[in-house]
Enzyme design. Structure first.
Site, mmCIF file in Angstrom:
data_model
loop_
_atom_site.group_PDB
_atom_site.id
_atom_site.type_symbol
_atom_site.label_atom_id
_atom_site.label_comp_id
_atom_site.label_asym_id
_atom_site.label_seq_id
_atom_site.Cartn_x
_atom_site.Cartn_y
_atom_site.Cartn_z
ATOM 1 N N SER A 51 37.057 45.365 40.553
ATOM 2 C CA SER A 51 36.891 44.522 41.752
ATOM 3 C C SER A 51 37.291 45.311 42.987
ATOM 4 C CB SER A 51 37.786 43.284 41.645
ATOM 5 O OG SER A 51 37.913 42.648 42.900
ATOM 6 N N TYR A 82 45.777 39.783 39.809
ATOM 7 C CA TYR A 82 44.402 40.298 39.890
ATOM 8 C C TYR A 82 44.389 41.689 40.508
ATOM 9 C CZ TYR A 82 39.295 39.888 40.251
ATOM 10 O OH TYR A 82 37.937 40.068 40.108
HETATM 11 N N1 LIG Z 1 32.937 36.379 40.449
HETATM 12 C C1 LIG Z 1 33.422 37.234 41.366
HETATM 13 O O1 LIG Z 1 33.472 36.944 42.575
HETATM 14 C C2 LIG Z 1 33.874 38.606 40.937
HETATM 15 C C3 LIG Z 1 34.059 39.588 41.922
HETATM 16 C C4 LIG Z 1 34.502 40.839 41.539
HETATM 17 C C5 LIG Z 1 34.773 41.099 40.208
HETATM 18 N N2 LIG Z 1 34.594 40.126 39.274
HETATM 19 C C6 LIG Z 1 34.900 40.455 37.885
HETATM 20 O O2 LIG Z 1 33.714 40.328 37.123
HETATM 21 C C7 LIG Z 1 34.050 39.936 35.786
HETATM 22 C C8 LIG Z 1 33.260 38.679 35.443
HETATM 23 O O3 LIG Z 1 33.631 37.653 36.355
HETATM 24 P P1 LIG Z 1 32.881 36.240 36.371
HETATM 25 O O4 LIG Z 1 32.887 35.776 37.762
HETATM 26 O O5 LIG Z 1 31.602 36.362 35.630
HETATM 27 O O6 LIG Z 1 33.928 35.357 35.542
HETATM 28 P P2 LIG Z 1 33.640 34.049 34.664
HETATM 29 O O7 LIG Z 1 34.942 33.329 34.565
HETATM 30 O O8 LIG Z 1 32.449 33.307 35.176
HETATM 31 O O9 LIG Z 1 33.243 34.636 33.240
HETATM 32 C C9 LIG Z 1 34.160 35.323 32.460
HETATM 33 C C10 LIG Z 1 33.787 35.172 31.004
HETATM 34 O O10 LIG Z 1 34.843 35.786 30.243
HETATM 35 C C11 LIG Z 1 35.021 35.003 29.080
HETATM 36 N N3 LIG Z 1 36.363 35.242 28.526
HETATM 37 C C12 LIG Z 1 37.555 34.835 29.022
HETATM 38 N N4 LIG Z 1 38.544 35.209 28.206
HETATM 39 C C13 LIG Z 1 37.960 35.880 27.175
HETATM 40 C C14 LIG Z 1 38.474 36.492 26.006
HETATM 41 N N5 LIG Z 1 39.779 36.501 25.717
HETATM 42 N N6 LIG Z 1 37.589 37.087 25.149
HETATM 43 C C15 LIG Z 1 36.246 37.063 25.410
HETATM 44 N N7 LIG Z 1 35.712 36.484 26.500
HETATM 45 C C16 LIG Z 1 36.570 35.890 27.369
HETATM 46 C C17 LIG Z 1 34.845 33.555 29.549
HETATM 47 O O11 LIG Z 1 34.583 32.685 28.462
HETATM 48 C C18 LIG Z 1 33.689 33.709 30.523
HETATM 49 O O12 LIG Z 1 32.450 33.478 29.889
HETATM 50 C C19 LIG Z 1 35.561 39.713 35.765
HETATM 51 O O13 LIG Z 1 36.177 40.878 35.278
HETATM 52 C C20 LIG Z 1 35.897 39.516 37.221
HETATM 53 O O14 LIG Z 1 37.211 39.880 37.526
HETATM 54 C C21 LIG Z 1 34.135 38.881 39.598
#
Ligand SMILES: NC(=O)c1ccc[n+]([C@@H]2O[C@H](COP(=O)([O-])OP(=O)(O)OC[C@H]3O[C@@H](n4cnc5c(N)ncnc54)[C@H](O)[C@@H]3O)[C@@H](O)[C@H]2O)c1
Length: 251
Positions: free
Chosen positions: A140, A163
């Site tokens: 991120s 985070y």
């Molecule tokens: N959404 C944003 O704004 C954003 C921005 C920058 C980075 N990110 C990063 O991108 C990645 C995805 O984010 P997102 O927004 O899709 O999140 P999200 O919460 O929509 O999806 C995350 C997924 O991870 C799964 N998960 C959680 N714990 C788990 C475990 N122990 N084992 C297996 N699966 C598990 C959940 O079931 C979910 O489907 C993350 O690493 C997040 O930090 C997101």
């Protein structure tokens, strides 16, 4: 068809970004394995269902990752790439810095950074035996720059200390692993996305946009191009890098 016939495991493939990654992989000719705690039905994906498989996996559990690797490698004969896109957090996650307990800090760091560590370690053992491999960790912008706390004023949102620590840890772990794997034909890179549109309050979106160059918060499909590039052979000599995709937010 940059990913033709590549077998790509996407941990967190049922999430907001993960689903986009699954579609991008399949639409570029690859096979996408969704490894997630949350069950998903293929009917939800508007893609060729023959090129997608779901394996229920908790990536913080050693035996479940080993099971995932066994199932996929037996069925497809190899695994080309791992994408780490899970976002685990406990029920107290998201508190203001002064409210975070030591226990919650440790639990969240253990689930998220620990899960990325464990999945990388298990897949790397497999990739070393296989003779090649490719890992993309999703980090991120908040692992790159200090929080912009002013963005959150007047909203219920904040940028949790966990985070920032976790994501900077993932970026550094990526570099560590790339170097550790010298001579092994295994690449490890990460992507640092900016904020992704997900029904955030308008006043937050406007403030966020002012830090950016053109669009502001990104759409959930805006990371796909960079992911496909890193998974493809076009990026063969990109290794140990963190590619920031944020419309200039961190400049
Ligand atoms: N959404 C944003 O704004 C954003 C921005 C920058 C980075 N990110 C990063 O991108 C990645 C995805 O984010 P997102 O927004 O899709 O999140 P999200 O919460 O929509 O999806 C995350 C997924 O991870 C799964 N998960 C959680 N714990 C788990 C475990 N122990 N084992 C297996 N699966 C598990 C959940 O079931 C979910 O489907 C993350 O690493 C997040 O930090 C997101």
């Amino acid at each position: 068809m940059l990913l033709k016939d590549k077998v790509i495991v996407i941990i967190g493939g049922a999430g907001l970004l993960g689903r986009e990654f699954v579609s991008a992989v399949v639409n570029n000719g690859g096979v996408a394995i969704i490894a997630d705690l949350k069950e998903v039905s293929f009917q939800e994906f508007d893609i060729n269902h023959k090129q997608v498989k779901f394996v229920k996996t908790d990536f913080t559990r050693l035996e479940q990752i080993e099971n995932l690797i066994n199932i996929v490698s037996k069925e497809y004969g190899r695994i080309d790439c791992l994408v780490n896109s899970a976002y685990p957090r406990n029920q107290n996650y998201g508190r203001d810095f002064l409210e975070v307990t030591f226990e919650d800090f440790c639990e969240n760091a253990c689930l998220h950074l620990g899960g990325y560590f464990l999945s990388c370690q298990c897949f790397i053992k497999f990739f070393i035996n296989q003779g090649y491999g490719n890992i993309v960790n999703i980090a991120s912008i908040y692992g790159v720059v200090a929080p912009r706390f002013d963005l959150y004023t007047g909203t219920t949102m904040t940028m949790p200390i966990e985070y920032a620590v976790i994501k900077s840890g993932i970026i550094h772990m990526t570099k560590y692993l790339a170097k550790y794997l010298k001579g092994k034909n295994i690449r490890v890179n990460c992507i640092s996305p900016g904020g992704i549109l997900d029904k955030q309050p308008e006043k937050f979106l406007k403030r966020y946009r002012d830090y950016c160059l053109n669009k502001g918060m990104l759409s959930k499909s805006d990371i796909n191009g960079t992911l496909v590039f890193l998974l493809s052979d076009m990026s063969e000599f990109i290794n140990g890098q963190n590619i920031i995709v944020d419309d200039g937010f961190t400049l």
